[in-house]
Scaffold this motif. Structure first.
Motif, short mmCIF file in Angstrom:
data_model
loop_
_atom_site.label_atom_id
_atom_site.label_comp_id
_atom_site.label_asym_id
_atom_site.label_seq_id
_atom_site.Cartn_x
_atom_site.Cartn_y
_atom_site.Cartn_z
N GLY A 10 -16.19 38.79 -17.74
CA GLY A 10 -17.15 39.33 -18.69
C GLY A 10 -17.71 40.66 -18.20
O GLY A 10 -17.00 41.54 -17.77
N GLY A 11 -19.05 40.77 -18.26
CA GLY A 11 -19.68 42.00 -17.80
C GLY A 11 -20.50 42.71 -18.85
O GLY A 11 -20.90 43.86 -18.66
N GLY A 41 -15.77 38.66 -22.14
CA GLY A 41 -14.34 38.39 -22.04
C GLY A 41 -13.85 37.45 -23.14
O GLY A 41 -12.71 37.57 -23.60
N SER A 42 -14.69 36.52 -23.57
CA SER A 42 -14.29 35.61 -24.66
C SER A 42 -14.22 36.36 -25.98
O SER A 42 -13.35 36.08 -26.81
N GLY A 161 -21.12 31.84 -19.89
CA GLY A 161 -20.18 31.20 -18.99
C GLY A 161 -20.10 31.85 -17.63
O GLY A 161 -19.74 31.20 -16.63
N GLY A 162 -20.46 33.13 -17.56
CA GLY A 162 -20.40 33.85 -16.30
C GLY A 162 -21.41 33.37 -15.27
O GLY A 162 -21.27 33.69 -14.09
N VAL A 163 -22.39 32.61 -15.70
CA VAL A 163 -23.36 32.07 -14.75
C VAL A 163 -22.66 31.14 -13.76
O VAL A 163 -22.88 31.20 -12.54
N ALA A 164 -21.78 30.27 -14.28
CA ALA A 164 -21.16 29.24 -13.45
C ALA A 164 -19.71 29.54 -13.08
O ALA A 164 -19.21 29.04 -12.07
N GLN A 186 -15.03 44.90 -12.35
CA GLN A 186 -15.57 45.53 -11.15
C GLN A 186 -14.41 45.95 -10.26
O GLN A 186 -13.38 45.28 -10.22
N ASP A 187 -14.58 47.04 -9.54
CA ASP A 187 -13.52 47.52 -8.66
C ASP A 187 -13.42 46.63 -7.42
O ASP A 187 -14.25 45.75 -7.19
N GLU A 188 -12.40 46.88 -6.59
CA GLU A 188 -12.12 45.97 -5.47
C GLU A 188 -13.15 46.03 -4.35
O GLU A 188 -13.18 45.15 -3.49
N THR A 189 -14.02 47.04 -4.35
CA THR A 189 -15.04 47.13 -3.30
C THR A 189 -16.32 46.36 -3.64
O THR A 189 -17.19 46.19 -2.79
N PHE A 190 -16.41 45.88 -4.87
CA PHE A 190 -17.68 45.30 -5.34
C PHE A 190 -17.98 43.97 -4.64
O PHE A 190 -17.12 43.12 -4.49
N VAL A 191 -19.24 43.82 -4.23
CA VAL A 191 -19.76 42.57 -3.68
C VAL A 191 -21.07 42.27 -4.39
O VAL A 191 -22.00 43.09 -4.36
#
Length: 283
Positions: A10-11, A41-42, A161-164, A186-191
């Motif tokens: 999502g996002g 995303g849904s 749904g992104g909560v869980a 999100q890009d590969e560096t995201f934490v």
């Protein structure tokens, strides 16, 4: 058993990156028998299966600054900062409708991820049509805590749904998807970082303490899911499309120039991925 599938993170408005990728797929005849989506995303999944090119783009670009979409005007009117009734009512059914015939005859399975407020756990719904005005399953999947009231389905309150389960790759495997294609926002560096207001979460959702716990621990869940994606990507069992650099875009971004550029980045990323994607799907 599905020979391939899509897993869509999502996002919020950042999901316009995924919209660009999927519009590229539609134009190039890339289809999947199984699609699982979370939150935005849904919605991206539904428009993709309906072959509604630019539908999600137009939702965001044309209406994200509309007072009916989100903001304090919507809050005063509905009690929600995001006016979910209008989004999944007039906007989705009258102004920019889904091609329901295409959706229902696409031959693919849609799985939408929701979070049960009572248990704090993800649940998975498989709608075969989305004609019910208000679209409760997708509305619930997109109902972010704090800015919406959630949605009641069968007497149970559900939230985003992104909560869980923000990246439901494990669920895709459980459903028998052999070659998942994962689209991240999100890009590969995201934490993901811990929430700073744990006590506030517990107070706001004292009626749903397990939901509050999941919200507080969401960064741990999300980062573990990212690690799982990276591990499977290294094995070659999945194909991942993600932004090449940080998008610097929040879930409720309202700068339409930035959002348009992110859509174009997604479309170009889809184009760049086509050759390798086709090789992955046919090997």
């Amino acid at each position: 058993m599905y020979n391939s599938g899509l897993v869509l993170e999502g996002g919020g408005n950042r999901g316009i990156f995924t919209s660009g990728v999927l519009d590229c797929f539609i134009e190039n005849g890339i289809s999947f028998p199984y699609v699982i989506g979370v939150s935005m995303g849904s919605c991206n999944a539904a428009s993709y299966l309906g072959k509604n090119i630019r539908r999600q783009h137009d939702f965001i670009i044309d209406y994200t600054n509309d007072k009916r979409y989100m903001g304090f005007s919507a809050y005063r009117k509905t009690g929600e900062f995001m006016n979910m009734g209008w989004l999944f009512g007039e906007l989705s059914y009258d102004m920019i409708p889904l091609n329901h015939d295409n959706f229902e005859n696409c031959g693919s399975v849609l799985c939408a991820v929701l979070t049960n407020a009572q248990t704090g756990k993800a649940e998975y719904f498989y709608p075969d049509n989305l004609r019910e005005r208000g679209c409760p399953i997708l509305r619930a999947s997109c109902s972010m805590p704090l800015v919406t009231k959630g949605v009641d389905i069968g007497g149970i309150r559900y939230y985003d749904g992104g909560v869980a389960d923000s990246i439901p790759l494990k669920k895709a495997f459980e459903d028998g998807c052999k070659k998942p294609v994962v689209i991240l926002t999100q890009d590969e560096t995201f934490v993901k970082q811990p929430v700073k207001a744990a006590k506030v979460m517990k107070r706001l959702y004292k009626k749903y303490p397990l939901l509050a716990d999941t919200l507080i621990n969401r960064h741990t869940i999300y980062n573990e899911q990212r690690k799982f994606v990276e591990e499977e990507e290294k094995k070659g069992s999945i194909f991942v499309i993600r932004p090449e650099k940080p998008l610097n875009c929040t879930s409720m971004e309202r700068n339409v120039l930035k959002l348009e550029s992110i859509y174009q980045l997604g479309y170009l990323q889809g184009q760049k991925s086509l050759e390798n994607l086709k090789a992955f799907l046919t090997e």
